[in-house]
Design a protein around this motif. Structure first.
Motif, short mmCIF file in Angstrom:
data_model
loop_
_atom_site.label_atom_id
_atom_site.label_comp_id
_atom_site.label_asym_id
_atom_site.label_seq_id
_atom_site.Cartn_x
_atom_site.Cartn_y
_atom_site.Cartn_z
N LEU A 117 0.76 -1.17 0.15
CA LEU A 117 -0.19 -0.09 -0.11
C LEU A 117 0.92 1.24 -0.12
CD1 LEU A 117 -2.62 -1.14 2.51
CD2 LEU A 117 -3.06 -0.52 -0.04
N ARG A 118 1.97 1.40 0.92
CA ARG A 118 2.89 2.20 0.83
C ARG A 118 3.46 2.65 -0.73
NH1 ARG A 118 6.70 2.03 6.01
NH2 ARG A 118 4.93 2.31 7.79
N ALA A 119 3.77 1.54 -1.29
CA ALA A 119 4.42 1.67 -2.76
C ALA A 119 3.35 2.15 -3.73
CB ALA A 119 4.68 0.11 -3.05
N LEU A 120 1.90 1.82 -3.58
CA LEU A 120 1.11 2.38 -4.66
C LEU A 120 0.96 3.60 -4.05
CD1 LEU A 120 -0.92 1.73 -6.87
CD2 LEU A 120 -2.69 1.09 -4.93
N ALA A 121 0.68 4.07 -3.03
CA ALA A 121 0.43 5.64 -2.46
C ALA A 121 1.63 6.45 -3.07
CB ALA A 121 0.56 5.84 -1.18
N ALA A 122 2.84 5.91 -3.05
CA ALA A 122 4.29 6.73 -3.67
C ALA A 122 4.02 6.75 -5.24
CB ALA A 122 5.31 6.16 -3.17
N ALA A 123 3.41 5.66 -5.80
CA ALA A 123 3.43 5.45 -7.23
C ALA A 123 2.55 6.44 -7.84
CB ALA A 123 3.18 4.02 -7.68
N ASP A 124 1.50 6.76 -7.10
CA ASP A 124 0.71 7.63 -7.67
C ASP A 124 1.23 9.32 -7.90
OD1 ASP A 124 -1.71 6.14 -7.58
OD2 ASP A 124 -2.29 6.58 -5.48
#
Length: 162
Positions: free
Chosen positions: A65-72
């Motif tokens: 979830l942290r990775a996805l939030a940063a990817a946004d």
């Protein structure tokens, strides 16, 4: 060597280490993550790899979830040195989340991320990495349909990169 190339080299070394010493690799990546003050590409990439080194699915989900939030908020300017567009991060990130949720028997969440992964898969190249992600999408989709919560090797970052 650019900052992105240096980061990717360090990550490749730690991912290799993680195949034999998960604890040491996890500690090294956690240190990289806490030092990552650059744009969002570094935290996204580090969190993506850190997820694979967790002992519990709940912890893996947190890092994914942290990775996805940063990817946004990752831009093409940040990923150009790595040889891809920022949007190419999304299929792998979403399929990892689909797999996390599947293993936690949260099938509605798993389906939502599987759909997002499929919708973004068009950005994948016709190469080994694209084939790998498409294969993982198929296998995770089949496991979700079967309501299978067992662990299977699905994570592209633990396999050969294209």
């Amino acid at each position: 060597m650019t900052e992105t190339q240096s980061l990717l080299g360090k990550l490749a070394d730690v991912v290799s280490l993680g195949r034999t010493d998960r604890v040491t690799a996890r500690l090294k990546l956690e240190a990289f993550f806490s030092e990552a003050e650059r744009g969002p590409f570094a935290p996204c990439t580090i969190a993506h790899y850190l997820a694979d080194l967790q002992d519990s699915t709940e912890d893996e989900l947190e890092w994914d979830l942290r990775a996805l939030a940063a990817a946004d908020v990752v831009t093409d300017e940040e990923t150009v040195e790595a040889g891809f567009k920022a949007e190419a991060l999304m299929p792998s990130l979403h399929v990892n989340l689909a797999d996390d949720y599947r293993r936690l028997a949260r099938f509605d969440d798993a389906e939502r991320h599987l759909t997002a992964a499929r919708l973004t898969a068009g950005v994948l190249g016709d190469d080994a990495y694209g084939d790998l992600i498409r294969d993982v999408l198929t296998r995770v989709g089949e496991a979700i349909a079967a309501r299978d919560t067992s662990r299977m090797e699905t994570n592209p970052s633990t396999q050969a990169q294209g």
